[in-house]
Scaffold this motif. Structure first.
Motif, PDB file in Angstrom:
ATOM      1  N   PHE A   1     -19.897  68.613  17.998  1.00 52.04           N
ATOM      2  CA  PHE A   1     -19.175  67.351  18.205  1.00 52.04           C
ATOM      3  C   PHE A   1     -18.286  67.429  19.444  1.00 52.04           C
ATOM      4  N   LEU A   2     -18.147  66.310  20.125  1.00 53.95           N
ATOM      5  CA  LEU A   2     -17.167  66.184  21.196  1.00 53.95           C
ATOM      6  C   LEU A   2     -15.818  65.895  20.557  1.00 53.95           C
ATOM      7  N   GLN A   3     -14.881  66.831  20.693  1.00 46.65           N
ATOM      8  CA  GLN A   3     -13.586  66.694  20.039  1.00 46.65           C
ATOM      9  C   GLN A   3     -12.614  65.838  20.858  1.00 46.65           C
ATOM     10  N   GLN A   4     -12.575  66.090  22.170  1.00 43.99           N
ATOM     11  CA  GLN A   4     -11.663  65.339  23.035  1.00 43.99           C
ATOM     12  C   GLN A   4     -12.204  65.365  24.458  1.00 43.99           C
ATOM     13  N   TYR A   5     -12.066  64.238  25.155  1.00 43.86           N
ATOM     14  CA  TYR A   5     -12.539  64.123  26.538  1.00 43.86           C
ATOM     15  C   TYR A   5     -11.450  63.442  27.342  1.00 43.86           C
ATOM     16  N   ASP A   6     -10.766  64.229  28.181  1.00 44.22           N
ATOM     17  CA  ASP A   6      -9.621  63.695  28.917  1.00 44.22           C
ATOM     18  C   ASP A   6      -9.280  64.664  30.044  1.00 44.22           C
ATOM     19  N   SER A   7      -8.253  64.341  30.810  1.00 39.53           N
ATOM     20  CA  SER A   7      -7.798  65.250  31.863  1.00 39.53           C
ATOM     21  C   SER A   7      -7.222  66.508  31.217  1.00 39.53           C
ATOM     22  N   PRO A   8      -7.282  67.651  31.906  1.00 38.32           N
ATOM     23  CA  PRO A   8      -6.712  68.875  31.332  1.00 38.32           C
ATOM     24  C   PRO A   8      -5.249  68.707  30.933  1.00 38.32           C
TER      25      PRO A   8
ATOM     26  N   VAL B   1      -5.842  66.024  20.225  1.00 41.10           N
ATOM     27  CA  VAL B   1      -6.117  65.024  19.178  1.00 41.10           C
ATOM     28  C   VAL B   1      -6.178  65.636  17.786  1.00 41.10           C
ATOM     29  N   ASN B   2      -6.405  66.945  17.723  1.00 42.24           N
ATOM     30  CA  ASN B   2      -6.490  67.577  16.401  1.00 42.24           C
ATOM     31  C   ASN B   2      -6.108  69.048  16.495  1.00 42.24           C
ATOM     32  N   MET B   3      -6.101  69.717  15.361  1.00 41.52           N
ATOM     33  CA  MET B   3      -5.655  71.103  15.321  1.00 41.52           C
ATOM     34  C   MET B   3      -6.595  72.031  16.073  1.00 41.52           C
ATOM     35  N   PHE B   4      -7.909  71.738  16.065  1.00 45.05           N
ATOM     36  CA  PHE B   4      -8.824  72.601  16.792  1.00 45.05           C
ATOM     37  C   PHE B   4      -8.504  72.593  18.280  1.00 45.05           C
ATOM     38  N   VAL B   5      -8.378  71.414  18.861  1.00 44.63           N
ATOM     39  CA  VAL B   5      -8.082  71.325  20.298  1.00 44.63           C
ATOM     40  C   VAL B   5      -6.739  71.985  20.596  1.00 44.63           C
TER      41      VAL B   5
END
Length: 365
Positions: free
Chosen positions: A211-218, A226-230
């Protein structure tokens, strides 16, 4: 260069989904890093863009063309691999020229492109050498050059620095970043090293379990996971996560540890904590936002030092807080000892709160 669009891309092997409905857009001239732990689906995603493996669902577009059903050679992309894949018996010049010879380009055009790529990558003086006569960093430049001469619409790079030693990796990070800036190239870059992703990319696509968890600038991924994994994956040392219980007490919201200690929350953080699905709330903090005290101060929580790691200009330590490990950093002059009791003060303006059940970040509504 060109825009690359992945729309609802799927790759499954029976019931196992290597890539699970991933959608993202890489803008023209953008450097995007696909990052995540081993087995998260990042290399499979890159291979789907390249056409090296068939898709189970979704579409891939490069520029204004749908390339979903095209062979790799027809997608107008160039790949750079971690093992360089140079021809050992050919000179650097012939390695660079080979993909153009396969296209049957005129000799003059081949020479023009090879010389231009060599100049861009500062390997003109290496053109007559064989790969075995080059250092790892020089071989990687040649691999980049061989991709560059093709003048592709997008570059796909699969962990190109993983075979280099630590010093060369730092150097080549700068080289690839400059390569991107000078050419305004569209680059999709796979790495398991989140430091590479943070330092080089315009955007990060953090993946886990297909799954793609988050897509944004570093910067946004680091500041607003967005979540604990990230939160636990991006950053070095990783963000510390402490499972606690939230409750209202005397008109304020407090976090409570299993030993009974309490941490009052600011009004904003209190509203976040109460928005969780249950009383289970996970406190997150990065090492640079946590103060270490030898005695208790208002709002601080008790802990015990586990390890101390001096690095010269800063000392890192791991502290046990309610069974969780919290990473902190202090000045070299601040002496800490293993098993020493300390008190940690979390910055209320920079702490993170997560729902203990969904593991999603808690935000103000």
């Amino acid at each position: 260069m060109a825009q690359v669009i992945l729309k609802d891309v799927v790759k499954n092997y029976g019931d196992v989904y290597a890539v699970n409905h991933v959608s993202l857009t890489v803008e023209d001239g953008e450097f995007v890093a696909l990052v995540g732990p081993s087995g998260c689906g990042k290399t499979t995603t890159l291979n789907l863009v390249a056409g090296l493996i068939p898709m189970s669902g979704g579409t891939v577009s490069i520029g204004d063309r749908d390339v979903t059903d095209l062979d790799p050679k027809d997608r107008d992309i160039a790949m750079v691999f971690q093992n360089y894949a140079l021809y050992p018996q050919k000179s650097v010049y012939k390695n660079l020229a080979f993909p153009l010879q396969m296209r049957k380009l005129p000799k003059e055009e081949i020479d023009k492109r090879v010389q231009a790529a060599a100049k861009t990558l500062d390997i003109v003086h290496l053109l007559e050498r064989k790969p075995r006569e080059l250092s790892g960093g020089q071989q990687q430049r040649v691999a980049l050059g061989r991709a560059l001469v093709r003048e592709p619409r997008a570059f796909l790079m699969d962990e190109p620095l993983s075979n280099l030693d630590a010093k060369l990796r730092v150097q080549m990070r700068s080289e690839i970043k400059r390569f991107h800036q000078d050419l305004n190239a569209t680059i999709i870059y796979v790495t398991h090293d989140q430091l590479e992703a943070v330092t080089m990319s315009d955007k990060m696509a953090v993946m886990n379990g297909g799954f793609l968890q988050q897509y944004d600038s570093p910067a946004n991924v680091f500041a607003n996971p967005v979540n604990m994994f990230v939160a636990s994956f991006v950053g070095s040392p990783a963000m510390s996560l402490v499972p606690l219980t939230a409750a209202s007490k005397d008109g304020r919201v407090v976090l409570t540890g299993p030993e009974g200690w309490e941490m009052p929350l600011s009004d904003a953080n209190g509203r976040k904590a109460l928005s969780a699905k249950s009383s289970k709330v996970v406190l997150g903090g990065r090492h640079s936002t946590i103060k270490v005290h030898k005695s208790q101060v208002p709002g601080s929580v008790p802990g015990k030092v586990y390890t101390v790691e001096p690095t010269g200009d800063v000392t890192f330590a791991q502290v046990f807080v309610s069974g969780a490990v919290v990473n902190v950093s202090v000045a070299p002059t601040f002496q800490l000892r293993p098993d020493e009791p300390v008190f940690l003060e979390f910055d209320q303006d920079r702490m993170h709160l997560f729902d203990g059940e969904t593991e999603m970040a808690l935000r103000l509504q």
